[in-house]
Design a protein around this motif. Structure first.
Motif, PDB file in Angstrom:
ATOM      1  N   LEU A 318      -9.795  -2.773   1.047  1.00  0.00           N
ATOM      2  CA  LEU A 318      -8.760  -3.491   1.789  1.00  0.00           C
ATOM      3  C   LEU A 318      -9.304  -4.808   2.306  1.00  0.00           C
ATOM      4  N   SER A 321      -9.460  -7.237  -0.644  1.00  0.00           N
ATOM      5  CA  SER A 321      -8.136  -7.725  -1.064  1.00  0.00           C
ATOM      6  C   SER A 321      -7.582  -8.706  -0.046  1.00  0.00           C
ATOM      7  N   CYS A 322      -7.807  -8.379   1.238  1.00  0.00           N
ATOM      8  CA  CYS A 322      -7.352  -9.240   2.327  1.00  0.00           C
ATOM      9  C   CYS A 322      -7.958 -10.623   2.197  1.00  0.00           C
ATOM     10  N   GLN A 324      -9.219 -12.038  -0.376  1.00  0.00           N
ATOM     11  CA  GLN A 324      -8.717 -12.758  -1.551  1.00  0.00           C
ATOM     12  C   GLN A 324      -7.334 -13.334  -1.282  1.00  0.00           C
ATOM     13  N   ALA A 325      -6.483 -12.519  -0.671  1.00  0.00           N
ATOM     14  CA  ALA A 325      -5.121 -12.987  -0.373  1.00  0.00           C
ATOM     15  C   ALA A 325      -5.160 -14.156   0.604  1.00  0.00           C
ATOM     16  N   ASP A 327      -7.622 -16.295   1.034  1.00  0.00           N
ATOM     17  CA  ASP A 327      -8.108 -17.474   0.312  1.00  0.00           C
ATOM     18  C   ASP A 327      -6.991 -18.122  -0.473  1.00  0.00           C
ATOM     19  N   LEU A 329      -3.749 -17.988   0.032  1.00  0.00           N
ATOM     20  CA  LEU A 329      -2.788 -18.678   0.898  1.00  0.00           C
ATOM     21  C   LEU A 329      -3.386 -19.948   1.477  1.00  0.00           C
ATOM     22  N   GLN A 374       4.524 -15.634   4.740  1.00  0.00           N
ATOM     23  CA  GLN A 374       3.564 -14.908   3.917  1.00  0.00           C
ATOM     24  C   GLN A 374       2.362 -14.454   4.726  1.00  0.00           C
ATOM     25  N   HIS A 377       3.373 -11.592   6.725  1.00  0.00           N
ATOM     26  CA  HIS A 377       3.541 -10.447   5.828  1.00  0.00           C
ATOM     27  C   HIS A 377       2.182  -9.811   5.547  1.00  0.00           C
ATOM     28  N   LEU A 378       1.187 -10.665   5.358  1.00  0.00           N
ATOM     29  CA  LEU A 378      -0.177 -10.184   5.115  1.00  0.00           C
ATOM     30  C   LEU A 378      -0.688  -9.384   6.314  1.00  0.00           C
ATOM     31  N   GLU A 381       1.105  -6.024   6.344  1.00  0.00           N
ATOM     32  CA  GLU A 381       0.594  -5.149   5.287  1.00  0.00           C
ATOM     33  C   GLU A 381      -0.767  -4.584   5.662  1.00  0.00           C
ATOM     34  N   THR A 382      -1.620  -5.434   6.236  1.00  0.00           N
ATOM     35  CA  THR A 382      -2.955  -4.977   6.636  1.00  0.00           C
ATOM     36  C   THR A 382      -2.844  -3.843   7.644  1.00  0.00           C
ATOM     37  N   GLN A 385      -1.564  -0.679   5.881  1.00  0.00           N
ATOM     38  CA  GLN A 385      -2.576  -0.044   5.044  1.00  0.00           C
ATOM     39  C   GLN A 385      -3.588   0.701   5.900  1.00  0.00           C
ATOM     40  N   ARG A 388      -2.327   3.890   7.022  1.00  0.00           N
ATOM     41  CA  ARG A 388      -2.287   4.869   5.944  1.00  0.00           C
ATOM     42  C   ARG A 388      -3.673   5.479   5.721  1.00  0.00           C
TER      43      ARG A 388
END
Lengths: 426, 101
Positions: A318, A321-322, A324-325, A327, A329, A374, A377-378, A381-382, A385, A388
């Motif tokens: 996670l 991925s965070c 990368q996302a 970067d 944006l 966005q 949204h990130l 989502e973080t 996750q 979860r």
């Protein structure tokens, strides 16, 4: 808590009606250390054999070294007219033993934030009548003490409401100053041509921002309450089912903030991105109008030990991925800056007609709203996750850690703003 | 509609974009970061760009661009791609097509 483990001096003052304040007694409560939360009850045995008929009150000084207190009393206490104390004067021991049968309960609020606040103590009407009966019944005294406590409580609530009002006004002021600055800058740029329409537009912007600031103030209060609830719940070892409810409402609270931000971003995206609605320390860490999700993970994960192997792996993924996302944006945003910049700079500067560029630039700036959305949204989502991957109990600890982190950043901002000015060099 | 569907199934990872769109640029960077190369169609450089935009909206995209297709199936726009990536589902979905990209 600021007052725990600090020795205190208690100054007993008396007020003469016309002649001002005069200290008559100091009592070192150094052996006693205050414990507990925001208020502490300090039992004081007073030996006052003065014939003063007025009211005594107590000032708490932080410093052992200042013979006279530097602070105006912030939460007063006072509560018994001296003539009544005088009556039981013989019952008190001089060395201040708090365990004597009748003691004066003095409530002290340890917050020193409002050092310059004028006293808000409750004073009982002094009388000059010394011929009282030998002693009052105990339950009357208890009732009086309870009334005093109640009065103190009400006083604290009033103060809280007042501070909240001040906070809101302060935010409004910042926003107005920002607005003014923008209007001035835009006025210069537009050369007065579009100034009329801008001022008209800023009317609607104002209400969107003002509404957001009100809501955000309330959001922070609710956040604080939720953190306290979580802390209590975790320490009390409540069941997972009940904990899950708290976790859900905590998560929902963050989602509510993202909704609020989305609405105000439509009104003025620069307002959201500037972070002016947050405290200065929070703003320091700001990334596209809010916290950086990967930073959030760095803050959370150490608080969540022990994690299973599976959890560690998932959190690791996670985090990556965070990153990368984020970067992606960030680079997209840089591209947007370049595009707007070249649009604004483009066209012949020798001529005055920059209107076509402005129209294109405006179009591009619309994209800024998408970026802010966005980014939020990130963040959402973080959080989802993480909830979860974690167990209910871990998620609760995570929310507590996160809330506490932001709370401390806000406190840091306040401390920074109110720090004493640097002494001028000789 | 046909052109979009056709183009979408020609390659494993297809991205419909506009050269002026910075959010599309961000999605391109994301793919770059995870090491895949999408087949990109810039709608503002295509004669039938307008029609394709409408087709994408009809397929259920919240915004016509960026629109991502994997294995011919619509994944969605930036939101969906980000969610998928954070949940760890993007890379597995791309794996069968990795060599084709």
């Amino acid at each position: 808590m600021p007052f725990s483990n600090l020795p205190l001096l208690v100054y007993i003052y008396q007020i003469w009606e016309e002649e001002g304040i005069e200290a008559i007694e100091t009592w070192n409560v150094g052996e006693q250390e205050l414990e507990g939360d925001e208020e502490s009850k300090l039992s004081i045995a007073l030996d006052i054999n003065s014939t003063c008929a007025k009211v005594a009150f107590v000032i708490i000084s932080k410093s052992m070294n200042s013979p006279t207190p530097q602070f105006v009393p912030s939460r007063l206490s006072i509560y018994e007219p001296i003539h009544q104390i005088g009556i039981w004067g013989e019952n008190f021991k001089r060395n201040g033993n708090p365990n004597t049968s009748t003691s004066l309960i003095v409530e002290v609020d340890n917050k020193l934030e409002n050092e310059s606040e004028t006293t808000s103590h409750e004073m009982l009407a002094p009388t000059n009548n010394y011929e009282q009966e030998a002693s009052k019944p105990i339950d009357k005294i208890q009732r009086r003490l309870a009334q005093n406590r109640e009065a103190a409580r009400k006083s604290r609530l009033r103060k809280k409401a007042y501070v909240q009002q001040l906070e809101n006004s302060r935010l409004k002021l910042i926003q107005l100053e920002q607005e003014l600055q923008r209007a001035t800058q835009q006025g210069l740029y537009m050369g007065g041509v579009l100034e009329g329409s801008h001022i008209g537009f800023s009317g609607t912007v104002n209400s969107g921002i003002a509404a957001f600031e009100m809501e955000y103030g309330r959001w922070v209060d609710v956040q604080h309450r939720q953190i306290c609830e979580l802390r209590t719940a975790l320490n009390a070892h409540i069941s997972d089912i009940e904990l899950r409810i708290l976790v859900k409402s905590g998560m929902g609270h963050y989602f509510e903030l993202f909704r609020m931000k989305s609405t105000v971003a439509k009104a003025d995206v620069f307002y959201v991105i500037s972070g002016v609605w947050k405290t200065s320390a929070e703003r320091f860490f700001s990334w596209i109008g809010g916290f950086r999700p990967s930073e959030l993970l760095k803050v959370l994960v150490p608080q969540l030990d022990p994690l299973t192997e599976q959890q560690i792996l998932e959190v690791c993924n996670l985090k990556q991925s965070c990153q990368q996302a984020e970067d992606a944006l960030s680079q997209g945003l840089e591209k947007l800056q370049e595009t707007v910049s070249s649009t604004v700079a483009g066209g012949p500067v020798a001529e005055v007609s920059y209107i076509p560029q402005v129209a294109t630039a405006m179009e591009k700036l619309e994209a800024l709203v998408s970026f802010v959305n966005q980014a939020d949204h990130l963040r959402q989502e973080t959080l989802q996750q993480m909830s979860r991957i974690l167990t209910t109990r871990q998620a609760a600890r995570g929310l507590l850690a996160l809330g506490e982190y932001f709370h401390r950043l806000r406190a840091l901002s306040t401390l920074w703003v109110t720090r004493p000015p640097e002494p001028s060099l000789p | 509609m046909d052109k979009v569907t056709r183009l979408a199934s020609e390659n494993g990872l297809v991205l419909f974009s506009k050269s002026s769109c910075c959010l599309c640029y961000a999605v391109k960077i994301l793919f770059q970061e995870i090491g895949v190369t999408p087949t990109v169609h810039e709608l503002d450089q295509d004669a039938e760009g307008r029609e394709m935009e409408r087709a994408l909206m009809r397929l259920g995209c919240s915004a016509p661009v960026p629109a991502v297709f994997i294995g011919g199936k619509l994944v969605g726009s930036t939101n969906e791609v980000m969610s998928l990536h954070l949940s760890g589902g993007l890379i597995p979905l791309l794996r069968p097509y990795h060599s084709m990209c």
